[in-house]
Design a protein around this motif. Structure first.
Motif, mmCIF file in Angstrom:
data_model
loop_
_atom_site.group_PDB
_atom_site.id
_atom_site.type_symbol
_atom_site.label_atom_id
_atom_site.label_comp_id
_atom_site.label_asym_id
_atom_site.label_seq_id
_atom_site.Cartn_x
_atom_site.Cartn_y
_atom_site.Cartn_z
ATOM 1 N N HIS A 15 -2.945 6.848 -8.279
ATOM 2 C CA HIS A 15 -4.042 7.743 -7.895
ATOM 3 C C HIS A 15 -5.389 7.069 -8.116
ATOM 4 O O HIS A 15 -6.338 7.262 -7.332
ATOM 5 C CB HIS A 15 -3.962 9.042 -8.701
ATOM 6 N N GLU A 16 -5.493 6.272 -9.161
ATOM 7 C CA GLU A 16 -6.727 5.538 -9.435
ATOM 8 C C GLU A 16 -7.034 4.527 -8.333
ATOM 9 O O GLU A 16 -8.184 4.125 -8.149
ATOM 10 C CB GLU A 16 -6.628 4.828 -10.789
ATOM 11 N N GLN A 17 -5.989 4.131 -7.595
ATOM 12 C CA GLN A 17 -6.163 3.211 -6.464
ATOM 13 C C GLN A 17 -6.278 3.965 -5.140
ATOM 14 O O GLN A 17 -6.349 3.343 -4.070
ATOM 15 C CB GLN A 17 -4.975 2.241 -6.391
ATOM 16 N N GLY A 18 -6.265 5.285 -5.208
ATOM 17 C CA GLY A 18 -6.328 6.095 -4.000
ATOM 18 C C GLY A 18 -5.030 6.093 -3.211
ATOM 19 O O GLY A 18 -5.036 6.306 -1.988
ATOM 20 N N LEU A 19 -3.900 5.883 -3.907
ATOM 21 C CA LEU A 19 -2.600 5.778 -3.229
ATOM 22 C C LEU A 19 -1.637 6.844 -3.735
ATOM 23 O O LEU A 19 -1.602 7.152 -4.921
ATOM 24 C CB LEU A 19 -1.990 4.399 -3.484
ATOM 25 N N PRO A 20 -0.819 7.397 -2.827
ATOM 26 C CA PRO A 20 0.218 8.355 -3.240
ATOM 27 C C PRO A 20 1.489 7.633 -3.645
ATOM 28 O O PRO A 20 1.606 6.405 -3.481
ATOM 29 C CB PRO A 20 0.450 9.181 -1.965
ATOM 30 N N GLN A 47 0.816 -1.209 0.000
ATOM 31 C CA GLN A 47 0.000 0.000 0.000
ATOM 32 C C GLN A 47 0.854 1.264 0.000
ATOM 33 O O GLN A 47 0.320 2.372 -0.084
ATOM 34 C CB GLN A 47 -0.917 0.006 1.228
ATOM 35 N N LYS A 71 2.184 7.866 -11.011
ATOM 36 C CA LYS A 71 1.287 8.578 -10.095
ATOM 37 C C LYS A 71 -0.165 8.452 -10.537
ATOM 38 O O LYS A 71 -1.061 8.302 -9.699
ATOM 39 C CB LYS A 71 1.682 10.055 -10.014
#
Length: 390
Positions: free
Chosen positions: A147-152, A122, A143
């Protein structure tokens, strides 16, 4: 009487491609493979380092060029020569319009992220020499995917050693400070093998476990250098040979005065060459780890959900829930994912008959494997093999 055939005049083609990396050598191999299947070419190529592909000799005359168009100096030389050119660089230079064949960065980023997400990661970071625009371009795609996975995605600018103004100790200390403060476990994607091996070295010197706390994946394969680090470096296997073959095909068309159907083509990497630097699972749930290890060991044998539940003392509903929460799929979907991945690898790297591949992947018949494979990838196994081998 022996019939005489007229001699075919060989085209003279210059290759402005580095020969120091797997990528460059495989691209040249793809070019020579095309030439062996078609009319003869004489290839003008000299040994060169990563950032210094040799330009043709002064006053060189020929019929065309395949070049890694990486800087304005090369652009100027190519424009002065005035012959057909095909570009195989991922670097986008303003004002250049040469036909181009490259790696699909979006697909490469997607492959890297899915690889680590499938292992429960994660936290992500990216490292490379950001003063090169192509490095920043890749980061942009990375990125977007995360971002599509809600991750930075963290990042670190690590100049190549020959460009570094700091001394070795200062450079290593700065990198180690960054590594220490990152959330763990973390997946680090490196622009090429050099930064990846530096990361592994930095971790080893401060007892930061690789791959358990820091897993490292390179965006490109470079054998045997990837085996020089400890642990050895995993990498994305880019389609360099296919890029070279396609570039030669395009140049052949241009030298014959024929128009190109497409001026820009990009190919997605097909797989990851797994080594020790990513051999881990970023999961703490003991039942989930035990299940994943069991599936890895038995995925290519006849296996059912009942077999899995017989090894792990939880209910079917709880097991399904754990998989959905951590990996986004069911246990049997994980079995299918591993089987399709193995089928792809065998189709790419072997000439095994289709039935043998089906059995090696856990399917009783080729027809059933073909049905599953096409449903998951959009093409049949035979079409996939033909596509990957151009």
């Amino acid at each position: 009487m022996v019939k005489e055939h007229p001699l075919i005049k060989a085209n003279n083609v210059a290759l402005i491609v580095d020969t120091a990396t797997d990528w460059g050598r495989l691209a040249i191999s793809g070019i020579t493979s095309y030439v062996q299947e078609h009319d003869p070419w004489h290839l003008q190529v000299e040994s060169s380092g990563t950032m210094e592909p040799k330009l043709p000799p002064p006053n060189w005359t020929g019929d065309g060029l395949i070049a890694r168009v990486a800087n304005p100096q090369i652009v100027k030389v190519l424009e002065e020569i005035g012959l057909p050119v095909v570009n195989i660089s991922s670097i986008r230079l303003p004002g250049t319009d040469f036909p181009r064949v490259t790696t699909d960065f979006r697909a490469s980023s997607q492959l890297a992220c899915e690889y680590f997400l499938n292992r429960g990661f994660q936290h992500f970071a990216y490292i490379g020499p950001f003063y090169r625009s192509v490095v920043d371009d890749y980061y942009g795609h990375l990125k977007e995917v995360l971002h599509e996975q809600g991750l930075p995605c963290e990042s670190y600018n690590l100049p190549a050693s020959y460009d570094e103004k700091l001394g070795w100790a200062e450079r290593m200390k700065a990198l180690q400070d960054w590594l220490i403060q990152l959330p763990k476990p973390i997946a680090i994607i490196s622009w090429g093998g050099d930064p990846g091996r530096v990361v592994i070295d930095a971790c080893n010197r401060i007892d930061l476990p690789v791959p358990h706390d820091v897993a490292v994946l390179s965006t490109d394969t470079n054998e045997p250098l990837d085996d020089t680090s400890h642990p050895s470096l995993s990498s994305i296997q880019v389609p360099a040979k296919l890029i070279g073959w396609t570039a030669a095909q395009m140049l052949d068309q241009l030298m014959k005065g024929k128009p190109l159907k497409e001026k820009e083509i990009s190919f997605a990497p097909q797989r990851i060459l797994e080594k020790l630097s990513t051999d881990t699972l970023a999961i703490t749930d003991s039942h989930l780890i035990k299940t994943l290890l069991f599936i890895r060991e038995h995925a290519f044998n006849p296996i059912s959900m009942d077999d899995i539940l017989a090894r792990v003392p939880v209910s079917r509903r709880m097991m399904e829930l754990k998989f959905r929460q951590h990996l986004g799929r069911s246990p049997m979907e994980e079995v299918k994912r591993l089987r399709i991945q193995k089928a792809r690898n065998l189709l790419e790297s072997t000439d095994k008959p289709m039935q043998d591949i089906a059995e090696a992947c856990g399917y009783a018949t080729y027809n059933y494997m073909s049905y599953i494979f096409k449903r998951e990838t959009g093409i049949s196994p035979s079409q996939y093999r033909q596509k990957i081998r151009h």
